[in-house]
Motif scaffolding. Sequence first.
Motif, PDB file in Angstrom:
ATOM      1  N   GLU A   1      12.616   6.313 -20.031  1.00 49.66           N
ATOM      2  CA  GLU A   1      12.248   6.474 -21.431  1.00 49.66           C
ATOM      3  C   GLU A   1      11.191   7.553 -21.610  1.00 49.66           C
ATOM      4  N   ASP A   2      10.957   8.353 -20.585  1.00 46.50           N
ATOM      5  CA  ASP A   2       9.979   9.419 -20.667  1.00 46.50           C
ATOM      6  C   ASP A   2      10.298  10.277 -21.890  1.00 46.50           C
ATOM      7  N   SER A   3       9.257  10.721 -22.582  1.00 48.33           N
ATOM      8  CA  SER A   3       9.463  11.429 -23.847  1.00 48.33           C
ATOM      9  C   SER A   3      10.226  12.740 -23.653  1.00 48.33           C
ATOM     10  N   LYS A   4      10.090  13.378 -22.515  1.00 55.16           N
ATOM     11  CA  LYS A   4      10.816  14.626 -22.251  1.00 55.16           C
ATOM     12  C   LYS A   4      11.566  14.476 -20.934  1.00 55.16           C
ATOM     13  N   PRO A   5      12.842  14.080 -20.997  1.00 61.63           N
ATOM     14  CA  PRO A   5      13.591  13.847 -19.765  1.00 61.63           C
ATOM     15  C   PRO A   5      13.719  15.134 -18.942  1.00 61.63           C
ATOM     16  N   ASP A   6      13.720  14.954 -17.636  1.00 63.38           N
ATOM     17  CA  ASP A   6      13.856  16.102 -16.747  1.00 63.38           C
ATOM     18  C   ASP A   6      15.296  16.617 -16.763  1.00 63.38           C
ATOM     19  N   LEU A   7      15.510  17.733 -16.104  1.00 62.57           N
ATOM     20  CA  LEU A   7      16.820  18.375 -16.079  1.00 62.57           C
ATOM     21  C   LEU A   7      17.887  17.454 -15.495  1.00 62.57           C
TER      22      LEU A   7
END
Length: 188
Positions: A27-33
């Motif tokens: 649920e991280d606000s900016k998902p990784d690639l």
Amino acid sequence: MLTASYSVSQSAPASRRAGDLLWPSLEDSKPDLLTRLMTFFRGCDDYVQNSPWRRDMSETLRLHGRDEFRPVPSQAAVIGLLAAWAELRKVLLADDAFLALVHQDMPEDAPDQFQSLKAALVWFRIGLDRDVRTVEARNWLDALGWQDILTLAEKRDQAAERLIAGTAIVGPEGDIVALPAARREGAV
């Protein structure tokens, strides 16, 4: 057996200290690639399995993050990914095995079902390299940063292996964090 009932001390955001965090929350606000790519691959799979009912490929893939990539995958790149659907499914099975490990109600056999995502991605790429219909898909993945994707997959695999070994836990935010005792003993 590892259970998700362990928790990290609430006195400080222990799971966010640089030495503790092994893999961020889904649920991280900016998902990784890697997370964005897995979401997009799920959209490709969803389209293939449901295309008789969802004829608009663009809409289905847009809902699964197609437009979040730079460069955005061309129609030819998407067709190339769909041509390798059998290999893409194996990548998604490895992703499902990881998701089962970090789920709050982790199935008892989740550690036994774990599969390396990096290995699945390598085999996926080998499948793409063998098929002339996938040139655009290969070019798109290279433009995204294929080596970066593999590095992230390896990092996630290592976090999962630590979770299985009992030297890490799923923290309160859903992150995979190293156990403090494991750090002191030099396991990290």
